[in-house]
Design an enzyme around this catalytic site. Structure first.
Site, mmCIF file in Angstrom:
data_model
loop_
_atom_site.group_PDB
_atom_site.id
_atom_site.type_symbol
_atom_site.label_atom_id
_atom_site.label_comp_id
_atom_site.label_asym_id
_atom_site.label_seq_id
_atom_site.Cartn_x
_atom_site.Cartn_y
_atom_site.Cartn_z
ATOM 1 N N CYS A 121 0.775 -1.044 0.030
ATOM 2 C CA CYS A 121 0.186 0.124 0.011
ATOM 3 C C CYS A 121 0.832 1.009 -0.017
ATOM 4 O O CYS A 121 2.078 1.103 0.140
ATOM 5 C CB CYS A 121 -0.945 -0.063 1.220
ATOM 6 S SG CYS A 121 0.034 0.038 2.800
ATOM 7 N N GLU A 147 -0.576 -0.088 16.344
ATOM 8 C CA GLU A 147 -1.347 0.985 15.812
ATOM 9 C C GLU A 147 -2.388 1.223 17.016
ATOM 10 O O GLU A 147 -2.819 2.513 17.185
ATOM 11 C CB GLU A 147 -1.955 0.285 14.488
ATOM 12 C CG GLU A 147 -2.954 1.778 13.637
ATOM 13 C CD GLU A 147 -3.808 1.476 12.812
ATOM 14 O OE1 GLU A 147 -3.445 0.535 11.909
ATOM 15 O OE2 GLU A 147 -4.945 1.703 13.076
HETATM 16 S S1 SF4 Z 1 -2.968 2.253 7.145
HETATM 17 FE FE1 SF4 Z 1 -1.734 0.606 7.184
HETATM 18 S S2 SF4 Z 1 -2.537 -0.566 5.556
HETATM 19 FE FE2 SF4 Z 1 -3.365 1.579 5.416
HETATM 20 S S3 SF4 Z 1 -2.197 2.652 3.864
HETATM 21 FE FE3 SF4 Z 1 -1.219 2.989 5.864
HETATM 22 S S4 SF4 Z 1 0.293 1.547 6.329
HETATM 23 FE FE4 SF4 Z 1 -0.996 0.590 4.463
#
Ligand code: SF4
Length: 278
Positions: free
Chosen positions: A12, A124
């Protein structure tokens, strides 16, 4: 056997950005450490280690004076501790995670109690929860309260599924709405997660078997595997060598997707192995 790759899969923007920042930082500043793995993928971390990026599991394990914050971000308290150690910071926090942190901070500042739909132990989620000024919790189940706060804000871990978040929110509304004065919902699921889930589900509906490629520690890859397995037989693999040819007996169509931290070379290796099995 026909093989169909999901239209959106693999790295991503958040992961690409984090790797770019780290590679540029090591080029400019020399070797550095990250607080925990910068992304949940062993192959990526091995590649970064070759460019001088080492992992420290805690601040006590630090060897140098440069520290990188992972794409998952950190809480304000951890950020303070890093500053107290006098460390130079390389921040790779994903902008989607930052958006969730800001949403948590705004809700807490406005007096809302925060509920994060997510895995409590995920870095996170720990970081975002830290922005709730001590007034919040993280859960995947409906929480039980001795005394229900009057104002409640709900947001999601960036990598949860939409269907899971929608179900959580509607169950909360059904059971608690009459008891709170104000409920705010912020959709903090990231764009990359949404697109990868949508593309994987479209393929899963057309095939006899799905392969989900990516680390077993990656939250978004686990979610892809859960979503696909609700539709069709699904195997979650990390590397091509885990593929078992017996899975393909009497199958006509096979679908492939990959998590947001799965490097292109791992996906290519899987595709090459599948072509050999055709
Ligand atoms: S939140 Fe996580 S999965 Fe979504 S763009 Fe950011 S790094 Fe990638």
């Amino acid at each position: 056997m026909e093989i169909e790759k999901a239209a959106e899969l693999g790295f991503c923007t958040g992961v690409r950005r984090a790797i770019d920042i780290l590679e540029r930082a090591t080029h400019k500043l020399g070797p550095l450490q990250t607080l925990g793995p910068v992304v949940h993928n062993q192959q990526v971390m091995e590649r970064l280690a070759e460019s001088g990026v080492k992992v420290a599991e805690s601040l006590d394990q630090l060897e140098g004076n440069i520290l990188a914050i992972s794409s998952h971000g950190v809480s304000p308290k951890v950020l303070e501790q890093i500053k107290d150690h006098g460390l130079q910071i390389v921040d790779t926090t994903c902008p989607f995670v930052r958006r969730a942190q800001v949403a948590a901070w705004k809700l807490a500042s406005a007096g809302f109690f925060l509920i994060i739909f997510g895995e409590e132990s995920h870095p996170e989620v720990q970081g975002v929860l830290g922005f709730a000024k001590g007034k919040g919790l993280a859960t995947l189940e409906l929480p039980k309260f001795d005394k229900l706060p009057r104002q409640i804000g709900i947001l999601s871990q960036t990598t949860q599924s939409f269907s899971g978040f929608a179900h959580f929110v509607s169950s909360f509304v059904d059971s608690h709405l009459g008891l709170v004065s104000e409920l705010r919902i912020v959709n903090t699921i990231c764009d990359a997660t949404r697109k990868r889930q949508q593309a994987a589900l479209e393929v899963a509906k057309r095939v006899d078997l799905m392969l989900v490629v990516g680390s077993r520690h990656s939250a978004n890859t686990q979610r892809l595997a859960e979503l696909c397995s609700a539709i069709v037989e699904t195997y979650h693999i990390e590397r091509a060598r885990e593929i078992d040819p017996s899975w393909f007996r009497n199958r006509r169509r096979l679908g492939v997707t990959a998590g947001a931290s799965t490097p292109d070379e791992v996906i290519d290796e899987v595709m090459a192995k599948l072509k050999d099995e055709q």
